[in-house]
Write a protein that holds these residues in place. Structure first.
Motif, short mmCIF file in Angstrom:
data_model
loop_
_atom_site.label_atom_id
_atom_site.label_comp_id
_atom_site.label_asym_id
_atom_site.label_seq_id
_atom_site.Cartn_x
_atom_site.Cartn_y
_atom_site.Cartn_z
N ARG A 1 13.12 2.74 -1.13
CA ARG A 1 11.91 2.71 -1.07
C ARG A 1 11.46 1.32 -1.03
N ASP B 1 13.60 7.59 3.08
CA ASP B 1 12.64 6.67 2.27
C ASP B 1 12.06 5.64 2.86
N ASP C 1 7.62 5.64 3.68
CA ASP C 1 6.86 4.39 3.13
C ASP C 1 6.26 3.81 4.37
N ALA D 1 3.36 6.09 5.17
CA ALA D 1 2.26 5.90 4.06
C ALA D 1 1.63 4.74 4.24
N SER E 1 6.79 -0.76 -6.49
CA SER E 1 6.88 -0.09 -5.50
C SER E 1 5.83 0.52 -4.87
N ARG F 1 5.30 3.57 -4.13
CA ARG F 1 4.97 4.80 -4.81
C ARG F 1 4.86 4.84 -6.11
N GLU F 2 4.44 3.71 -6.68
CA GLU F 2 4.53 3.43 -8.13
C GLU F 2 3.40 4.27 -8.85
N GLU F 3 3.69 5.00 -9.84
CA GLU F 3 2.68 5.83 -10.38
C GLU F 3 1.73 5.13 -11.17
N ARG G 1 0.59 5.83 -2.00
CA ARG G 1 1.40 6.89 -2.90
C ARG G 1 0.99 8.33 -2.55
N LYS G 2 -0.27 8.44 -2.38
CA LYS G 2 -0.69 9.97 -2.08
C LYS G 2 -0.22 10.43 -0.60
N ALA H 1 2.17 9.19 0.95
CA ALA H 1 3.69 9.19 0.93
C ALA H 1 4.26 10.68 0.40
N GLU H 2 3.25 11.14 -0.78
CA GLU H 2 3.64 12.60 -1.47
C GLU H 2 3.47 13.51 -0.49
#
Length: 404
Positions: free
Chosen positions: A19, A67, A71, A74, A279, A281-283, A360-361, A363-364
Motif C-alpha cells: 500500500r 495493493d 492505489d 484510486a 496511507s 487508504r487511511e481511515e 480511500r473510497k 480503493a474500496e
C-alpha cells in the motif's frame, strides 16, 4: 519497423512494496496522473526489481502488486489513458536485459552511484548477487524495450537514465551500421525533395560541426514530418543526424519531476520504514489520531509558550496543504502563543481528510471488484507485450538471432 515517436512516450515503474502513502501520492502518482494526458504512458509494477533486495522473502510480492495497482487506480491513474502492467508478465524485458548484458562493460554497472550506497545502507542483506549489480541494466531494458523518449525521475535517479543512454548509444554503434548505410541515407535524403533536402543538410552540418542542439531538434522534426519516406528511412536519418548508424534503441531523456515536499509525521521523509506515514487508504479516525499525535516545536511546553513554525513538523504539512491566509494565521498564532498546537493541527487534519477520503473510497470499490483490476493488468500486459515484441524482433535481427 517501429512507428513509435520516442519523444511522446513515457515509461516509469514502481517496486511492489504494498500500500502507498501520501509521500508516493505527492512524489509520483500526481505526476503520473498529469503525464498520462500529455504522453503515451507505460506504468509498470517492478516486481523483478523487488527481488533484487528481497529475494529471500518473496511471499508478499503478489499481494503487494495488487495493493499497488489498486492505489494507482484510486489515485487517478487511468487505464484508458495509460498502459498498466506487471514487469514479470512481459518476459521480453528479461530477454532484452540478457542481450544488453552481452555488450555492457562491468565497470559501467559498478560505478552507478546507488550500487555502493545501497550496499552500505542495507548491510544486513547479502547483496553480493548479479541481480543486485545488474538491476540498473534491467532498468535500462525496461525503458529501451518501449523505445521511450522520456523517463520521469527524481534527481537521484538521473544517473540511471544516463546509463540507459550509454547502453543505447553503444548498442546502436555496434549494430546500427547496416550494409550500404551511407547509400541508403543519401537515397532517403533525395526522396525528401530539393528544398527539404537542403534544409536537412544545413541543419545536420550545424549540429555536427557546431553542436547546435536546436538544429538537431529542427532536423529531427523535419524528418518526422516527411510523408514520402519509409519508417526505415526515418530511422536511418535519425542515426545519420547524430553521426551514427540507424537508431534501433532511442536514447531516452530524464524528465525531472519536482522534488516531493511531502514530509513524514515526524518531520523526516515520509517512509514505511520510519513508521511516520499516512496511507492513501487511511481511515478518517486514524488520520485525525496520527496528526493529533504529531510532535510540535519542543519550545512550546505550555499553551502560553510562543513557538517557531520552522521547528515544527506540522508546519511542513501546512506548506503542502494550506493556503497563504491559513499559513499567515498559523505563523502569527504560533509565534505569539495566540493559538495552541491542536488549533494549528485542525486545518491540516481537515485538508488531509479531504484529500484521502475520495481515494480511500475508490480503493474500496476496486477491492470489491478484483476482477476489474485483473482485467486492467491483463489488457495492459497484452499491450505492453505487443510493443516489446516489436522492439525485440528488430534487436534479434541486428544481433544475428533472427532465424527463419
Amino acid at each position: 519497423m517501429s512507428s513509435v515517436v520516442p519523444a511522446q512516450r513515457v515509461v516509469s515503474g514502481m517496486r511492489a512494496t504494498g500500500r502507498l502513502h501520501l509521500g508516493h501520492y505527492h512524489g509520483v502518482l500526481k505526476n503520473w496522473a498529469r503525464l498520462q494526458h500529455e504522453y503515451e504512458c507505460f506504468f509498470f509494477v517492478a516486481d523483478w526489481h523487488g527481488l533484487t533486495t528481497e529475494y529471500e522473502n518473496p511471499g508478499s510480492i503478489e499481494q503487494h502488486t495488487w495493493d499497488l495497482v489498486v492505489d494507482w487506480l484510486a489515485a487517478g491513474v487511468n487505464p484508458g489513458s495509460a498502459t498498466l502492467f506487471v514487469q514479470s508478465q512481459v518476459p521480453e524485458h528479461a530477454e532484452l536485459h540478457l542481450l544488453l548484458s552481452m555488450i555492457t562493460p562491468l565497470s559501467w554497472l559498478e560505478r552507478v552511484p546507488t550500487y555502493k550506497d545501497q550496499q552500505e545502507k542495507l548491510k544486513e542483506k547479502d547483496l553480493g548477487t548479479y541481480g543486485f549489480l545488474g538491476y540498473p541494466l534491467l532498468q535500462a531494458a525496461d525503458i529501451l524495450i518501449y523505445r521511450a523518449g522520456q523517463v520521469p525521475v527524481g534527481a537521484d535517479q538521473v544517473a540511471h537514465v544516463e546509463l540507459t543512454r550509454e547502453v543505447a548509444r553503444r548498442f546502436n554503434h555496434l549494430y546500427g551500421r547496416e550494409p550500404g548505410f551511407e547509400e541508403a541515407v543519401a537515397a532517403a535524403i533525395k526522396k525528401m525533395g530539393k528544398k527539404q533536402s537542403r534544409i536537412y543538410l544545413n541543419h545536420r552540418r550545424q549540429y555536427q560541426e557546431q553542436g547546435d542542439e536546436s538544429a538537431l531538434e529542427t532536423a529531427r522534426a523535419l524528418v518526422q514530418d516527411q510523408q514520402n519516406i519509409t519508417l526505415g528511412d526515418k530511422e536511418r536519418l535519425y542515426g545519420d543526424l547524430e553521426g551514427g548508424g540507424k537508431v534501433i534503441l532511442p536514447e531516452p531523456q530524464a524528465l525531472l519531476t519536482p522534488a516531493s515536499r511531502m514530509p513524514g509525521l515526524d518531520g523526516q521523509k515520509m517512509s514505511k520504514s520510519y513508521g511516520n506515514f499516512i496511507s492513501l487508504r487511511e481511515e478518517p479516525g486514524e488520520v485525525e489520531s496520527k496528526i493529533r499525535r504529531m510532535p510540535t516545536d519542543p519550545a512550546r511546553v505550555r499553551r502560553s509558550d510562543p513557538g517557531d513554525p520552522e521547528n515544527c513538523p506540522v508546519w511542513e504539512f501546512h506548506k503542502v496543504y494550506s493556503d497563504d491566509a491559513t499559513r499567515i494565521w498559523v505563523r502569527e498564532g504560533c509565534t505569539s502563543a495566540g493559538i495552541g498546537c491542536l488549533d494549528c493541527k485542525k486545518p491540516v487534519i481537515e485538508a488531509v481528510q479531504e484529500e484521502v477520503e475520495p481515494i480511500r473510497k475508490r480503493a474500496e470499490e476496486h477491492l470489491r471488484n478484483p476482477d476489474l483490476v485483473r482485467s486492467v493488468l491483463s489488457d495492459g500486459c497484452e499491450e505492453a507485450r505487443e510493443q516489446a515484441r516489436a522492439t525485440l524482433e528488430e534487436v534479434r535481427a541486428v544481433m544475428g538471432l533472427h532465424y527463419r
